[in-house]
Design a protein around this motif. Structure first.
Motif, short mmCIF file in Angstrom:
data_model
loop_
_atom_site.label_atom_id
_atom_site.label_comp_id
_atom_site.label_asym_id
_atom_site.label_seq_id
_atom_site.Cartn_x
_atom_site.Cartn_y
_atom_site.Cartn_z
N THR A 53 0.82 -1.22 0.00
CA THR A 53 0.00 0.00 0.00
C THR A 53 0.85 1.27 0.00
N VAL A 54 2.18 1.13 0.10
CA VAL A 54 3.05 2.30 0.24
C VAL A 54 3.74 2.61 -1.10
N PRO A 55 3.68 3.86 -1.56
CA PRO A 55 4.39 4.23 -2.79
C PRO A 55 5.86 3.82 -2.71
N PHE A 56 6.34 3.21 -3.80
CA PHE A 56 7.68 2.60 -3.81
C PHE A 56 8.56 3.28 -4.86
N TYR A 57 9.81 3.61 -4.46
CA TYR A 57 10.76 4.27 -5.35
C TYR A 57 12.07 3.48 -5.40
N TYR A 58 12.62 3.38 -6.59
CA TYR A 58 13.96 2.80 -6.73
C TYR A 58 14.98 3.92 -6.58
N TYR A 59 16.00 3.67 -5.77
CA TYR A 59 17.06 4.65 -5.49
C TYR A 59 18.30 4.25 -6.29
N HIS A 60 18.58 5.01 -7.34
CA HIS A 60 19.67 4.73 -8.28
C HIS A 60 20.90 5.56 -7.90
N PRO B 256 3.02 -3.06 -8.43
CA PRO B 256 1.92 -2.11 -8.66
C PRO B 256 2.06 -0.81 -7.86
N SER B 257 2.79 -0.85 -6.74
CA SER B 257 2.97 0.35 -5.90
C SER B 257 4.13 1.22 -6.40
N PHE B 258 4.78 0.84 -7.48
CA PHE B 258 5.93 1.60 -7.99
C PHE B 258 5.51 3.02 -8.37
N ARG B 259 6.28 4.00 -7.89
CA ARG B 259 5.94 5.40 -8.15
C ARG B 259 7.10 6.23 -8.69
N GLY B 260 8.27 5.59 -8.94
CA GLY B 260 9.31 6.38 -9.57
C GLY B 260 10.73 6.04 -9.13
N VAL B 261 11.62 6.95 -9.52
CA VAL B 261 13.06 6.75 -9.32
C VAL B 261 13.67 7.97 -8.65
N LYS B 262 14.51 7.70 -7.66
CA LYS B 262 15.41 8.73 -7.15
C LYS B 262 16.72 8.51 -7.89
N PHE B 263 16.99 9.36 -8.86
CA PHE B 263 18.10 9.16 -9.80
C PHE B 263 19.31 10.01 -9.37
N SER B 264 20.25 9.36 -8.67
CA SER B 264 21.43 10.08 -8.18
C SER B 264 22.66 9.68 -9.00
N GLY B 265 22.55 9.89 -10.29
CA GLY B 265 23.65 9.62 -11.22
C GLY B 265 23.85 10.81 -12.13
N THR B 266 24.97 10.83 -12.81
CA THR B 266 25.28 11.98 -13.68
C THR B 266 24.97 11.70 -15.16
N ASP B 267 24.48 10.50 -15.47
CA ASP B 267 24.18 10.14 -16.86
C ASP B 267 22.82 10.74 -17.25
N ILE C 243 8.11 7.36 -18.09
CA ILE C 243 7.30 7.31 -16.86
C ILE C 243 5.81 7.39 -17.16
N LEU C 244 5.05 6.78 -16.25
CA LEU C 244 3.60 6.90 -16.28
C LEU C 244 3.22 8.21 -15.57
N PRO C 245 2.03 8.75 -15.83
CA PRO C 245 1.66 10.07 -15.29
C PRO C 245 1.76 10.19 -13.77
N HIS C 246 1.54 9.10 -13.04
CA HIS C 246 1.55 9.16 -11.57
C HIS C 246 2.93 8.83 -10.98
N TRP C 247 3.93 8.63 -11.82
CA TRP C 247 5.29 8.38 -11.35
C TRP C 247 6.06 9.70 -11.24
N SER C 248 7.13 9.66 -10.43
CA SER C 248 8.04 10.81 -10.30
C SER C 248 9.46 10.36 -10.62
N VAL C 249 10.19 11.19 -11.36
CA VAL C 249 11.63 10.98 -11.52
C VAL C 249 12.30 12.14 -10.81
N LEU C 250 12.96 11.81 -9.72
CA LEU C 250 13.55 12.81 -8.81
C LEU C 250 15.06 12.81 -8.99
N TYR C 251 15.63 13.99 -9.21
CA TYR C 251 17.06 14.05 -9.49
C TYR C 251 17.85 14.26 -8.20
N GLY C 252 19.03 13.61 -8.13
CA GLY C 252 19.78 13.62 -6.89
C GLY C 252 21.19 14.18 -6.96
#
Length: 307
Positions: free
Chosen positions: A138-145, A168-179, A190-199
């Motif tokens: 039930t908790v929004p899930f983010y991959y931390y790159h 199904p709970s996937f909501r985006g990426v915390k992208f902490s890379g320089t590429d 990304i799907l409309p309800h996802w976030s791509v967050l830059y780090g």
């Protein structure tokens, strides 16, 4: 579950430092004043807890639970969203922290890839993340790159292929890379309800131009008000003003790197600027030489004078 858990994650998110005593023990007494400093002085009302800046991988599971509970309790009514990093080198520990995150009502969880025994493919990494997300559905899930520290250079955009069916709970990426090409490919998929967050704070403007939903960073602890201004200038189309702010931040980071900039120095700079007592980092990180922090603070005050 928090009321804001379904809200898309956008804007600036401070990656919080973990307060320690001078003896290296967790110091919960600084968390309340820390939250007030972020909201009142920096205009930052979203936090990312127990991540790299918070030395999460140097904390025990018990310490991480204790901190998560305290941050959530004290942030209630003051912070819009609390995202909790639950990644560990042990799958079972990650699952334990993810279950605990459900209990305390966080707004999202993030997981970094295990970095000792490394996933060799996007498929094996997706399978690992699925096992963690599955205990907190039930908790929004983010991959931390974070390839520079994990040593895992799999493109984050490859990971996104078909991930919504596995998680199904996937909501985006915390992208902490320089590429930035990989980052752009993440944004394009990304799907409309996802976030791509830059780090990578010193490249925030480039990420915004590519369509970043928001940003997670350590410097937003003490540069949040200025970087919020950068975001608003960008959104208003004032690129000259936005660049000026980004270049100032880059100058500060470049200066800090020249005199020696690591997490210990960054933490001490936060102490100097905020007046909080967050203590030293935990070994193997070393405390910051006082003269380094004072020197960087002087540069900070020169670039960002109080008006």
């Amino acid at each position: 579950m928090s009321q804001s858990a379904g809200k898309k994650l956008t804007g600036l998110i401070a990656a919080t430092f973990t307060p320690f005593t001078s003896q290296g023990e967790v110091n919960l007494s600084e968390i309340g004043p820390y939250i007030d400093y972020l909201t009142e002085k920096q205009g930052v009302n979203k936090i990312f807890v127990n991540g790299t800046t918070g030395e999460g991988m140097s904390l025990s599971v018990a310490e991480r639970k204790l901190l998560a509970e305290d941050w959530c309790r004290k942030a209630k009514g003051k912070m819009e969203q609390v995202i909790l990093h639950v990644g560990c080198t042990s799958l079972k520990d990650s699952q334990e922290l993810a279950r605990h995150a459900v209990e305390i009502g966080v707004d999202g969880i993030a997981v970094i890839a295990p970095s000792f025994f490394k996933p060799r493919s996007a498929e094996s990494l997706r399978a690992y993340l699925q096992e963690v997300a599955g205990v907190a559905p039930t908790v929004p899930f983010y991959y931390y790159h974070l390839p520079a520290l994990t040593g895992i250079n799999l493109p984050a955009s490859d990971l996104l292929e078909g991930i919504e069916t596995l998680i199904p709970s996937f909501r985006g990426v915390k992208f902490s890379g320089t590429d930035l090409m990989d980052f752009g490919q993440c944004v394009s998929r990304i799907l409309p309800h996802w976030s791509v967050l830059y780090g990578v704070d010193e490249q925030l403007l480039a990420a915004l131009a590519l369509g970043a939903s928001g940003a997670v960073g350590s410097t937003y602890n003490y540069l949040g008000s200025h970087m919020n201004k950068l975001v608003s200038e960008f959104e208003s189309g004032n690129l000259v003003q936005a660049r000026s702010l980004q270049f100032k931040m880059q100058e500060l980071i470049r200066y800090a790197i020249k005199v020696g900039f690591d997490l210990g120095v960054n933490k001490q700079l936060m102490n100097e600027v905020s007046g909080l007592q967050l203590g030293p980092p935990r070994l193997p990180l070393m405390p910051c030489p006082q003269e380094h922090a004072v020197s960087i603070k002087q540069k900070y005050q020169h670039l960002f004078p109080i008006r």
